[in-house]
Design a protein around this motif. Sequence first.
Motif, PDB file in Angstrom:
ATOM      1  N   LEU A  26     -33.450  -6.419 -61.644  1.00 46.21           N
ATOM      2  CA  LEU A  26     -33.638  -6.498 -60.199  1.00 46.21           C
ATOM      3  C   LEU A  26     -34.960  -7.178 -59.854  1.00 46.21           C
ATOM      4  O   LEU A  26     -35.108  -7.774 -58.807  1.00 46.21           O
ATOM      5  CB  LEU A  26     -33.624  -5.063 -59.651  1.00 46.21           C
ATOM      6  CG  LEU A  26     -33.488  -4.798 -58.172  1.00 46.21           C
ATOM      7  CD1 LEU A  26     -32.243  -5.469 -57.607  1.00 46.21           C
ATOM      8  CD2 LEU A  26     -33.407  -3.297 -57.938  1.00 46.21           C
TER       9      LEU A  26
ATOM     10  N   HIS B 241     -24.772   0.971 -55.468  1.00 48.85           N
ATOM     11  CA  HIS B 241     -24.904   0.853 -54.033  1.00 48.85           C
ATOM     12  C   HIS B 241     -23.598   1.174 -53.290  1.00 48.85           C
ATOM     13  O   HIS B 241     -23.602   1.748 -52.206  1.00 48.85           O
ATOM     14  CB  HIS B 241     -25.355  -0.569 -53.677  1.00 48.85           C
ATOM     15  CG  HIS B 241     -25.385  -0.832 -52.211  1.00 48.85           C
ATOM     16  ND1 HIS B 241     -26.299  -0.203 -51.390  1.00 48.85           N
ATOM     17  CD2 HIS B 241     -24.601  -1.611 -51.417  1.00 48.85           C
ATOM     18  CE1 HIS B 241     -26.072  -0.610 -50.149  1.00 48.85           C
ATOM     19  NE2 HIS B 241     -25.067  -1.454 -50.138  1.00 48.85           N
TER      20      HIS B 241
ATOM     21  N   LEU C  93     -29.614  -4.457 -64.269  1.00 48.35           N
ATOM     22  CA  LEU C  93     -28.316  -4.598 -63.615  1.00 48.35           C
ATOM     23  C   LEU C  93     -27.209  -4.812 -64.626  1.00 48.35           C
ATOM     24  O   LEU C  93     -26.095  -4.328 -64.462  1.00 48.35           O
ATOM     25  CB  LEU C  93     -28.356  -5.763 -62.609  1.00 48.35           C
ATOM     26  CG  LEU C  93     -29.424  -5.617 -61.520  1.00 48.35           C
ATOM     27  CD1 LEU C  93     -29.455  -6.866 -60.632  1.00 48.35           C
ATOM     28  CD2 LEU C  93     -29.176  -4.376 -60.673  1.00 48.35           C
TER      29      LEU C  93
ATOM     30  N   ALA D  43     -33.180  -4.512 -48.829  1.00 46.87           N
ATOM     31  CA  ALA D  43     -32.471  -5.600 -49.515  1.00 46.87           C
ATOM     32  C   ALA D  43     -32.284  -5.273 -50.990  1.00 46.87           C
ATOM     33  O   ALA D  43     -31.227  -5.513 -51.577  1.00 46.87           O
ATOM     34  CB  ALA D  43     -33.242  -6.903 -49.350  1.00 46.87           C
ATOM     35  N   LEU D  44     -33.320  -4.677 -51.573  1.00 45.90           N
ATOM     36  CA  LEU D  44     -33.227  -4.294 -52.988  1.00 45.90           C
ATOM     37  C   LEU D  44     -32.157  -3.214 -53.178  1.00 45.90           C
ATOM     38  O   LEU D  44     -31.363  -3.257 -54.123  1.00 45.90           O
ATOM     39  CB  LEU D  44     -34.580  -3.759 -53.478  1.00 45.90           C
ATOM     40  CG  LEU D  44     -35.695  -4.781 -53.691  1.00 45.90           C
ATOM     41  CD1 LEU D  44     -37.037  -4.085 -53.830  1.00 45.90           C
ATOM     42  CD2 LEU D  44     -35.396  -5.638 -54.918  1.00 45.90           C
TER      43      LEU D  44
ATOM     44  N   GLU E 186     -30.194  -8.656 -67.231  1.00 41.27           N
ATOM     45  CA  GLU E 186     -30.339  -9.069 -65.846  1.00 41.27           C
ATOM     46  C   GLU E 186     -31.036  -7.938 -65.085  1.00 41.27           C
ATOM     47  O   GLU E 186     -30.588  -6.791 -65.114  1.00 41.27           O
ATOM     48  CB  GLU E 186     -28.940  -9.312 -65.259  1.00 41.27           C
ATOM     49  CG  GLU E 186     -28.951  -9.890 -63.867  1.00 41.27           C
ATOM     50  CD  GLU E 186     -27.596  -9.744 -63.175  1.00 41.27           C
ATOM     51  OE1 GLU E 186     -26.629  -9.308 -63.838  1.00 41.27           O
ATOM     52  OE2 GLU E 186     -27.527 -10.023 -61.977  1.00 41.27           O
TER      53      GLU E 186
ATOM     54  N   GLU F 188     -32.106   1.192 -61.299  1.00 41.01           N
ATOM     55  CA  GLU F 188     -30.638   1.134 -61.368  1.00 41.01           C
ATOM     56  C   GLU F 188     -29.953   2.494 -61.259  1.00 41.01           C
ATOM     57  O   GLU F 188     -28.797   2.570 -60.885  1.00 41.01           O
ATOM     58  CB  GLU F 188     -30.191   0.423 -62.661  1.00 41.01           C
ATOM     59  CG  GLU F 188     -30.399   1.211 -63.957  1.00 41.01           C
ATOM     60  CD  GLU F 188     -31.735   0.923 -64.621  1.00 41.01           C
ATOM     61  OE1 GLU F 188     -32.633   0.406 -63.931  1.00 41.01           O
ATOM     62  OE2 GLU F 188     -31.873   1.206 -65.827  1.00 41.01           O
TER      63      GLU F 188
ATOM     64  N   SER G 142     -29.529  -2.697 -51.579  1.00 40.59           N
ATOM     65  CA  SER G 142     -28.166  -3.210 -51.475  1.00 40.59           C
ATOM     66  C   SER G 142     -27.725  -3.930 -52.747  1.00 40.59           C
ATOM     67  O   SER G 142     -26.554  -4.241 -52.912  1.00 40.59           O
ATOM     68  CB  SER G 142     -28.051  -4.148 -50.271  1.00 40.59           C
ATOM     69  OG  SER G 142     -28.797  -5.320 -50.538  1.00 40.59           O
ATOM     70  N   ARG G 143     -28.685  -4.202 -53.625  1.00 40.20           N
ATOM     71  CA  ARG G 143     -28.316  -4.868 -54.882  1.00 40.20           C
ATOM     72  C   ARG G 143     -28.179  -3.898 -56.056  1.00 40.20           C
ATOM     73  O   ARG G 143     -27.871  -4.300 -57.170  1.00 40.20           O
ATOM     74  CB  ARG G 143     -29.376  -5.922 -55.231  1.00 40.20           C
ATOM     75  CG  ARG G 143     -29.374  -7.115 -54.268  1.00 40.20           C
ATOM     76  CD  ARG G 143     -30.466  -8.098 -54.650  1.00 40.20           C
ATOM     77  NE  ARG G 143     -30.319  -8.539 -56.037  1.00 40.20           N
ATOM     78  CZ  ARG G 143     -31.332  -8.981 -56.791  1.00 40.20           C
ATOM     79  NH1 ARG G 143     -32.555  -9.017 -56.291  1.00 40.20           N
ATOM     80  NH2 ARG G 143     -31.125  -9.377 -58.034  1.00 40.20           N
TER      81      ARG G 143
END
Lengths: 144, 277, 341, 329
Positions: D141, C207, D127, C199-200, D139, C135, C202-203
């Motif tokens: 990833l 980002h 997240l 893809a990861l 939450e 994160e 972008s989450r």
Amino acid sequence: MQVKEFKPLIVAFCCNWCSYAGADLAGNNRLNYPAEVKIIRVPCSCRVNPTFILRAFQRGADGVILCGCHPGDCHYTSGNYYTRRRMAMLFSMLDYLGIERERTRVEWVSAAEGAKFAATMNDFVQTVTALGENKRLEDLRCKA
Amino acid sequence: MSFQPDSLIPQVGVITDVRIDTPDIKTFRVVTPDGKKAFDHRPGQCAMLSVPGVGEAMFSITSSPTNTEYMEFSIKKCGCVTDWLHQAEVGQQITIRGPYGNPFPVDDVFAGRDLLFIAGGVGLAPLRSVINYCRHYRDRYGKIDIVYGSRSKADLLDYDEILTDWETDSGVNVHLTIDREEVGWSGHVGFVPSFVKELGFATDKTVVLCGPPVMIKFTLEELIAMGFDKTSVYTTLELRMKCGIGKCGRCNVGSKYVCKDGPVFRCDELDELPDEY
Amino acid sequence: MRKCALSVMPDLLRAVAEATPLYLPVDTDKGDALFTRWFEGADWSGACNTARGPKDLFFPQTEDLVAFKTAGKTVEVLDIRREQEDFVVFGVRPCDVKAIEVLDRVFLSEPVDSFYAARRNHALIVTAACSRPTETCFCGTFGIDPTALCGDVTVWKTEDHVYWQAATEQGERFLAALDGFLEDADDTAVTAQRAQTAALLSRLPLHSLRADAFGGGKTEAFFDHPAWDTLSQSCLGCGTCTFVCPTCQCYDIKDFDTGHGVVRYRCWDSCMYSDFTKMAHGNPRLTQKERFRQRFMHKLVYYPENNDGLFSCVGCGRCLAKCPISMNIATVMNTLGGDAR
Amino acid sequence: MQSVTRQDLLDTALEKLADGTVSHVLGWSRGTFDYEATPTLFSDPDTLRTAFVWNDFCGANLSKYLIKHTRRLEGRLLVFLKPCDTYSFNQLLTEHRFERERVFVVGVPCNGMADPRKLKAQADGILSVTAEGDTLSVETLYDGTRTLAVADLLEERCLTCKSRRHAAYDLLLGEEGEVQDSARFDEVAAIEAMSPDERFAFWQKELSRCIRCNACRDVCPACTCEQCVFGNPSSGVENKAASNEFEEKLFHIIRALHVAGRCTDCGECSRVCPQGIPLHLLNRKFIKEINENYGVYQAGAEVGTRAPLVDFTLDDPEAETVVRRGDDA
């Protein structure tokens, strides 16, 4: 090959009023104590900031001894009482960090105790010699 | 094994002369141990002097580049290194590295122009190099005016040189001032900014200004009021420096490093920098 | 592209280490990983990134520059530089590879810093592409693709294989020396993994953070921004962010009297410290606000201004993870970037 | 879960701002992620309403900020203090670092704070974090949404909490707790029980991780010197970076000694250490020694007490006795 005999470097902080005079008396009475003991005169044992002790080790001391007036005899009434607590704390911390506790000592030596001064120094030098070189609180930059 | 020279590794310098200028400023003459000038420099550039074990500090080179024998540094006593230097004797070795920073544009912008030098206190030190350079190549420049002020007569830097060399030069006008009245001083009394206003110079001159920050601030305001353009006023800055080569990261004002992009700045360039010096 | 089974990695790394000193991320018992000199049994850490970047290997926290011998009035300058040996840094993340480029532009620009240059010239960098960003990651903000080829060699680690590709000639030679361990491979698995990682990425929570508002020439836009007051309000003024930063390069030069000479050394310094710019006659950055501002302005404006728009933040996220008060460059960018005047 | 809610704290702050009791509120706002909080000074009710947080991640001790803010600002400051923070508050008052009248203390009960490091060790790619009773809904990833018990994530210092009773407050929210009979000296005792070689190896390994960022010093409510000895060029020990093992030890020994007898054991040093060094074990060693040799003393329990190292009795034990005390045990 000749093995070099280990001669420890000892720093002795001596209070001006009692212990330094005690060292003087030891000298006047021709009492022997090893030349490895380097005396630093301080106005009172309480003048010795714990940093001084660590700095002495940094600069190559193998043992550090602090001598002051007997409790109750401080020229400034109570300096050595503060010293007693302060050094108790410092030494217990050094011990906690695994640094040989025999490398540090506090001894009360009066102006009349020339013999005690010499005996203390002889004993301390012997103890530190047995321990060998200070490795745990050394600063490699200061090694020649 | 030999290595390429590194900017951070200095060479030895020897103090060959110590001149007491004012109660707190001494001028040191420095050469290499074999008696030569340590390196060439341009007017306004600086050098790092150090006393091993005490520290290193940046000083402007006050001698003119035209002097090929030695370098001089006028140093005010104000910190560890300067305190130490002030008690140094002739023959003392120190270390020196440089030259650092940009010079005053003496060969292009200044060429053919009338020059006005304004200095306060030890601020004359960096200007002396330029003044003597311009005096050496006298025919390349127009009229030269020098306004110099300090707290008292005793605080005037290079006073002997001013009297014997500068004032006697043709086409060089020296205007001296001190802050307060003093016995034995018949010259002007007052602060530099107001003195500049009184003297009332033509605004087609190129100005070189150096001194304490307040003095620079007020003199600049006065010059603007007189009609000078900021693009014709140059000054030199000082900030804490360690490396001298724009890498250690502390002497920046905005994106400019004083040690590398300065210390000489044009006043309009300064305006574009954030107010942090 | 070449590949080897994940199971041969210990043997492969041993072979590398036997030929050249090797540094790689190894887990510590603190739950983080650090670049560590290879030792028998050293496992290549699977951590998203090391607690500190590979900066230490090129620009150590302290290093001796020069020594002096003084006697009476004389001074002798002793060049104590030593011959640098070749070494390999394995497992550097792409953000940290970019960080080395940032450092290069400082230390390798004229006049070249010979201490840094010696290490750079003798280092081979093996990049480990990312597949498990976390994160705090925001390398994308600065245009870094953490799955792409970079460094001298890049490796992509999949479930059971490690894929290798050289990016430089030096890297080719390195791979050639490892020929016995590697076999030819196509890039199917790597391509698939790169898509998965993208893809990861972008989450990730950061980002959408954009650096567009910053860059050279933006000094005026941000310097007097009122938000600096509130942003810097709780800053402790410690050096954590600067010391864990892979691009922070400020240093101090100091003399140490050893009792038998003087050693001049340099050590990391932090623009967050109150004495960073303190001089005999004052300090141009008097409060924490100015010091805090300097750090971020340098990363986002001053450095790009002097280096063709390259930011000196690579989005590694270490300062986000480590700041005692959770104040960091992402928050600064979000706050300032929203309303650049 | 905390026994008082964000709304309780917010209402109090808004009320005190509105009635003019205070001009500023010192609290926390959300950090970059849900599991972080930034100490924040509020003066505007709207900002307070939107940004203020009170959750399981408000570990930061706000008391030291009072020095800076009372100097800088006019008026009175409202500060939220957890029980352990109030000890720091008292100690600062004892040392005259600010005036009591300038501060309005709202005591907040604390059930222990969660450690983001422990959370991150259990969940990768976090997240969002939402508190749900005694659990956190996390939450991630990589592992979808996970439910973790706050009790399993508590900071080490909270597991050995010394007191849930506030040592000072002007207004208390919720119910007052009790001084805890904590086992906080067990870890120290465990190190003491090691052989000297083991102790040396233990600390050598821990302290060699130090990067000398000074975060421990800068966050410490007992480290309030205007100029630190380690930042003073004429002290002889000033240094920016620990050059070697000696300087690492020097810094930590001297820092611990400088706060000995004044350290309230708030544990901020260990919380902020980016390298995860258990620095509180140095300070706690001194507290243990002081308790055992000079009588039990809790810094900050009351205002105006004399710190043990600026005090003495005529029959204090000798240094040697103190060092050897543990040997027979």
